[in-house]
Design an enzyme around this catalytic site. Structure first.
Site, PDB file in Angstrom:
ATOM      1  CG  HIS A 362     -46.587  39.950 -46.136  1.00 21.50           C
ATOM      2  ND1 HIS A 362     -45.627  38.983 -45.937  1.00 21.50           N
ATOM      3  CD2 HIS A 362     -46.922  40.406 -44.918  1.00 21.50           C
ATOM      4  CE1 HIS A 362     -45.385  38.885 -44.649  1.00 21.50           C
ATOM      5  NE2 HIS A 362     -46.141  39.736 -44.010  1.00 21.50           N
ATOM      6  NE  ARG A 469     -48.736  43.284 -42.012  1.00 18.02           N
ATOM      7  CZ  ARG A 469     -49.975  42.871 -41.758  1.00 18.02           C
ATOM      8  NH1 ARG A 469     -50.996  43.659 -41.977  1.00 18.02           N
ATOM      9  NH2 ARG A 469     -50.177  41.641 -41.288  1.00 18.02           N
ATOM     10  NE  ARG A 505     -44.479  44.496 -38.655  1.00 10.24           N
ATOM     11  CZ  ARG A 505     -45.124  43.517 -39.272  1.00 10.24           C
ATOM     12  NH1 ARG A 505     -45.522  42.458 -38.583  1.00 10.24           N
ATOM     13  NH2 ARG A 505     -45.401  43.586 -40.557  1.00 10.24           N
ATOM     14  CD  GLU A 603     -43.880  38.276 -36.164  1.00  8.38           C
ATOM     15  OE1 GLU A 603     -44.860  38.155 -36.922  1.00  8.38           O
ATOM     16  OE2 GLU A 603     -43.104  39.227 -36.231  1.00  8.38           O
ATOM     17  CG  ASN A 626     -50.820  36.569 -40.287  1.00  7.73           C
ATOM     18  OD1 ASN A 626     -51.884  36.090 -39.913  1.00  7.73           O
ATOM     19  ND2 ASN A 626     -50.683  37.825 -40.633  1.00  7.73           N
ATOM     20  CG  ASP A 627     -44.557  35.580 -39.803  1.00 11.34           C
ATOM     21  OD1 ASP A 627     -44.333  34.897 -40.815  1.00 11.34           O
ATOM     22  OD2 ASP A 627     -44.512  36.825 -39.800  1.00 11.34           O
ATOM     23  NE  ARG A 637     -47.120  35.255 -43.985  1.00 18.00           N
ATOM     24  CZ  ARG A 637     -47.125  36.305 -43.156  1.00 18.00           C
ATOM     25  NH1 ARG A 637     -46.345  36.304 -42.077  1.00 18.00           N
ATOM     26  NH2 ARG A 637     -47.883  37.329 -43.368  1.00 18.00           N
ATOM     27  CB  CYS A 674     -51.707  42.418 -34.666  1.00 17.18           C
ATOM     28  SG  CYS A 674     -49.989  41.903 -34.658  1.00 17.18           S
TER      29      CYS A 674
HETATM   30  C1  PEP Z   1     -48.094  38.093 -38.336  1.00 14.61           C
HETATM   31  O1  PEP Z   1     -47.098  37.454 -38.653  1.00 14.61           O
HETATM   32  O2  PEP Z   1     -49.114  37.575 -37.860  1.00 14.61           O
HETATM   33  C2  PEP Z   1     -48.124  39.547 -38.539  1.00 14.61           C
HETATM   34  C3  PEP Z   1     -49.110  40.272 -38.038  1.00 14.61           C
HETATM   35  O3  PEP Z   1     -47.127  40.095 -39.272  1.00 14.61           O
HETATM   36  P1  PEP Z   1     -47.032  39.983 -40.868  1.00 14.61           P
HETATM   37  O4  PEP Z   1     -48.278  39.348 -41.373  1.00 14.61           O
HETATM   38  O5  PEP Z   1     -46.838  41.367 -41.367  1.00 14.61           O
HETATM   39  O6  PEP Z   1     -45.827  39.127 -41.058  1.00 14.61           O
HETATM   40 MG    MG Z   2     -45.257  38.512 -39.078  1.00 14.77          MG
END
Ligand code: PEP
Ligand code: MG
Length: 756
Positions: A362, A469, A505, A603, A626-627, A637, A674
């Site tokens: 993050h 976020r 979110r 996700e 991402n997740d 990650r 996103c």
């Molecule tokens: C994701 O997981 O793609 C996402 C947008 O949330 P974060 O990166 O904050 O976990």
């Molecule tokens: Mg996420």
């Protein structure tokens, strides 16, 4: 027994000062533990590929470093080539046997060799030999293989840096360290090392201006700890059995034993600051104790460490001198976290380097959002020794250059200027619509979390916020923000964008986002208590947050609410129920608000398979790629070691992305994306073709993505997507996208795939 031996050898090696002494320890300790006459380490020379006789026990010491074998020569070459152990009772009868003249191995008949392999490449060979013609047994073979696997990483690290321990490496005049590209761009500035509190091993070395003051601080810290231990001892006197209680006496004895304290004093007098002196002395004592065979003394290492930490925390508390941030600060830390960013004045922060983590941590996402060139996972960087040093952070390739030469400096200065020019060029697109040459509109939204994002986003033509976020304001505080505090923060966001929509979110903590005041300790945090799981278990936190959002939206009506980490429909039903409850209560209280659209983040793989059922229940879906990538590919990650496997272009990920669009549309619901992939200019070509209704990205990507959209024909993209969907690997996808980018004249916007 073997396990104990393994551990003690690895510890001894870790405590060695440099590569050669580490190798010397390895050969002498292995020969001793395995009771063999000879033990040798051959290391492969990276250029000539020859296997060099580097360390030895039992043969001619004069030839160390002087003789070598060709890559395929001899039994040692055979071990290296086969990448597996070779175990022989009559080595001299083997066709590969080759006698290295002068080293004196002619009398040894039995041979056992194991390859030393690090990250799939052979670094060398570890060999034991015996005079007797006896075959080494299975246990011995397994031991040698285990030993060499454990040592490979240490040796690789030592080779890369000239030293064994990251915190103790000495840096040369200039050096470059490889990490992972975290946020693109180039930063040229000065290192400021951030230290987590009370961690002995990560205290930076620093010269003090006032040794007297440092000495005084040290003496006071020692006194304070003495008082603490006595108090603790008295308190527990009746509660602990005598044996356990004796521990306190041990502590007090360690404090009162003047020897180590005078070592610290000597270092302070020589100019080191108190924290640095304490850390160096304590760490060396800890290592000495850890190396001892005796279990009792080994345990004392823990006590010393604990004591050292206690003294350190007093020193840190009395160190009131605020950190000074140079004009061009490059923040460096063992593990940078989102909350550490808050301390640095934004206009001074030009770059970041984290020894741990990867491009999907993050803090890296935040860095991209803030446009701060960042390198993650620079695991060989001797970060404690580079305070104030001149650094160049190359966020394109993932390199950190320490004390760069004039040439290197010049090179990066011109890269940085080109970057600047490219960005200036893109500014011209600000007010132009996001549409393809053949008129297909593609709404571009932004991800936010900091107020600073807002002005820039609007300036760059964002059409809404696809992901706010909310945990970021939570991360930057020392306790949960109250409902009213939250309302004010949210109102600011909603007002700034109104009438454009803002997707908030609900709190997504856990994983790598721990709130300092709400620690979650778990073995597997990414598979644990995270996102919606935490907030459904704490409806009071959830309700306060939702109420704050709803109140903030009064009169604006541009709020959307989004739920993170959904893995089943019950979670959605429960969350909807809570939102509705908060909404009804507020209506009763006279608030003039309307129920906002509510969406679910996809996700987790389960959500991909249930996308239709989820879509049916809510107003929109948004893919958190991402997740989703991390969970589909089973790649943390945040983990540097598997960062190579984290690929948002993996065909399994792309298939899932298509499946989610189809499911949402089958239910007549809009779907956006996103995750970071939405801001990857090349990926955008296929995301559009898949049918995504909206892309949400950090504002730094916005104009790049718009440039790509405005240079392609929507009509042509389906063909590209069809081609992408039938290949088997991420690399092939990457190659196809690269070709397509060149085709639309956007090659200069290609970014390293790792950051996608
Ligand atoms: C994701 O997981 O793609 C996402 C947008 O949330 P974060 O990166 O904050 O976990
Ligand atoms: Mg996420």
């Amino acid at each position: 027994m073997m396990l104990e031996a393994l551990r003690s050898i690895v510890q001894a090696v870790n405590a060695a000062g440099d590569l050669q002494s580490a190798l010397d320890i390895i050969v002498s300790r292995i020969a001793e533990v395995m009771n063999t006459e000879v033990c040798t380490v051959y290391l492969r020379d990276p250029d000539s590929k020859r296997l060099i006789f580097m360390a030895n026990q039992g043969l001619n010491p004069e030839l160390i470093g002087k003789v070598s074998l060709g890559p395929d020569e001899g039994l040692v070459g055979l071990v290296a080539r086969r990448e597996e152990p070779v175990n022989l009772d009559h080595a001299e009868k083997h066709p590969n046997f080759l006698f290295l003249p002068g080293i004196g191995e002619e009398h040894y008949h039995s041979f056992l060799g194991a390859p030393i392999i690090h990250q799939r490449s052979v670094m060398g060979v570890l060999v034991v030999q015996q005079k007797d013609s006896r075959r080494f047994d299975e246990d011995e073979e397994a031991f040698l293989v285990t030993m060499s696997a454990q040592l490979a990483g240490v040796i690789a690290h030592a080779r890369a840096t000239g030293s064994i321990n990251t915190a103790q490496n000495t840096v040369g005049a200039t050096a470059s360290f490889k990490g992972i590209a975290g946020a693109t761009g180039v930063a040229i500035g000065q290192a400021v090392v951030i230290v987590p509190l009370a961690e002995l091993h990560s205290v930076p070395r620093r010269q003090s201006d006032d040794p007297q003051a440092e000495l005084k601080a040290f003496a006071e810290a020692l006194d304070a700890v003495r008082v603490d231990i006595r108090a603790l001892s008295d308190k527990l006197l009746t509660q602990l059995p005598a044996d356990e209680h004796a521990l306190f006496d041990v502590y007090l004895r360690i404090i009162d034993d003047g020897a180590w304290a005078s070592e610290v004093v000597a270092k302070i007098e020589a100019g080191e600051w108190a924290q640095g002196a304490l850390s160096q002395v304590m760490s060396s004592h800890v290592r000495a104790f850890e190396m001892m065979e005796d279990a009792y003394f080994k345990e004392r290492a823990t006590d010393i460490k604990d004591l050292g930490r206690r003294v350190l925390s007093y020193l840190q508390a009395s160190d009131v001198e605020p950190t000074e941030y140079p004009e061009k600060t490059i923040l460096v830390g063992e593990e940078l976290t989102a909350s550490m960013l808050g301390d640095v004045p934004r206009d001074r922060l030009v770059g970041m380097v984290s020894v741990r983590g990867s491009s999907n941590s993050h803090v890296a996402i935040l860095a991209r959002a803030m446009g701060i060139p960042t390198v993650m996972g620079a695991s060989d960087l001797p970060y404690t020794q580079i305070e104030n040093a001149n650094l160049i952070v190359d966020g394109y390739s993932g390199y950190v250059h320490y004390n760069p030469t004039a040439d290197v400096y010049e090179h990066f200065r011109s890269v940085s200027e080109e970057d600047h020019a490219l960005n200036q060029g893109l500014e011209a697109l600000r007010d132009l619509p996001s549409e393809t040459l053949d008129g297909h509109r593609m709404p571009l939204w932004v991800n936010t979390g900091l107020m600073a994002d807002v002005a820039r986003s609007l300036d760059r033509g964002a059409e809404g916020v696809g992901l706010y976020r909310t945990e970021i304001p939570f991360l930057l505080r020392e306790r949960f923000p109250s409902e009213e505090e939250q309302r004010i923060i949210y109102r600011e966001q909603l007002l700034a964008f109104a009438p454009l929509p803002v997707t908030m979110r609900t709190l997504d903590i856990g994983g790598d986002k721990a709130l300092p005041y709400f620690p979650i300790e778990e073995e597997n945090p990414f598979l644990g208590w995270r996102g919606i799981r935490v907030t459904l278990d704490h409806p009071e936190i959830f309700l306060v947050q939702v109420r704050a959002m709803l109140k903030a939206s009064e009169g604006l009506n541009n709020l959307r609410i989004m739920l993170p980490m959904i893995s089943n429909v019950q979670e959605v039903d429960e969350a909807l129920e809570l939102v509705r409850r908060a909404f009804d209560e507020l209506l009763e209280d006279g608030w003039d608000i309307s129920l906002p659209p509510i969406g679910v983040m996809v996700e987790v793989p389960a959500a991909v398979y249930q996308a239709r059922q989820l879509a049916r229940r809510v107003d929109f879906l948004s893919v958190g790629s991402n997740d989703l990538t991390q969970y589909l590919l089973a790649v943390d990650r945040n983990n540097t070691r598997v960062a190579d496997l984290y690929h948002a272009y993996h065909p399994a990920v792309l298939n899932s992305l298509q499946q989610v669009v189809d499911a949402a549309h089958a239910e007549g619901k809009p779907v956006g994306i996103c995750g970071e992939l939405a801001g990857d200019p090349a990926a955008v070509l296929i995301l559009m073709a898949m049918g995504y209704d909206m892309l949400s990205m950090n504002d730094n990507s916005l104009l790049r993505v718009k440039a790509v959209i405005r240079s392609c024909r929507f009509e042509d993209l389906q063909g590209l997507l069809d081609g992408v969907m039938v290949v088997d690997t991420a690399d092939e996808v990457k190659a196809l996208l690269r070709k397509a980018m060149i085709g639309v004249g956007m090659e200069r916007l290609l970014q390293p795939i790792g950051s996608a």
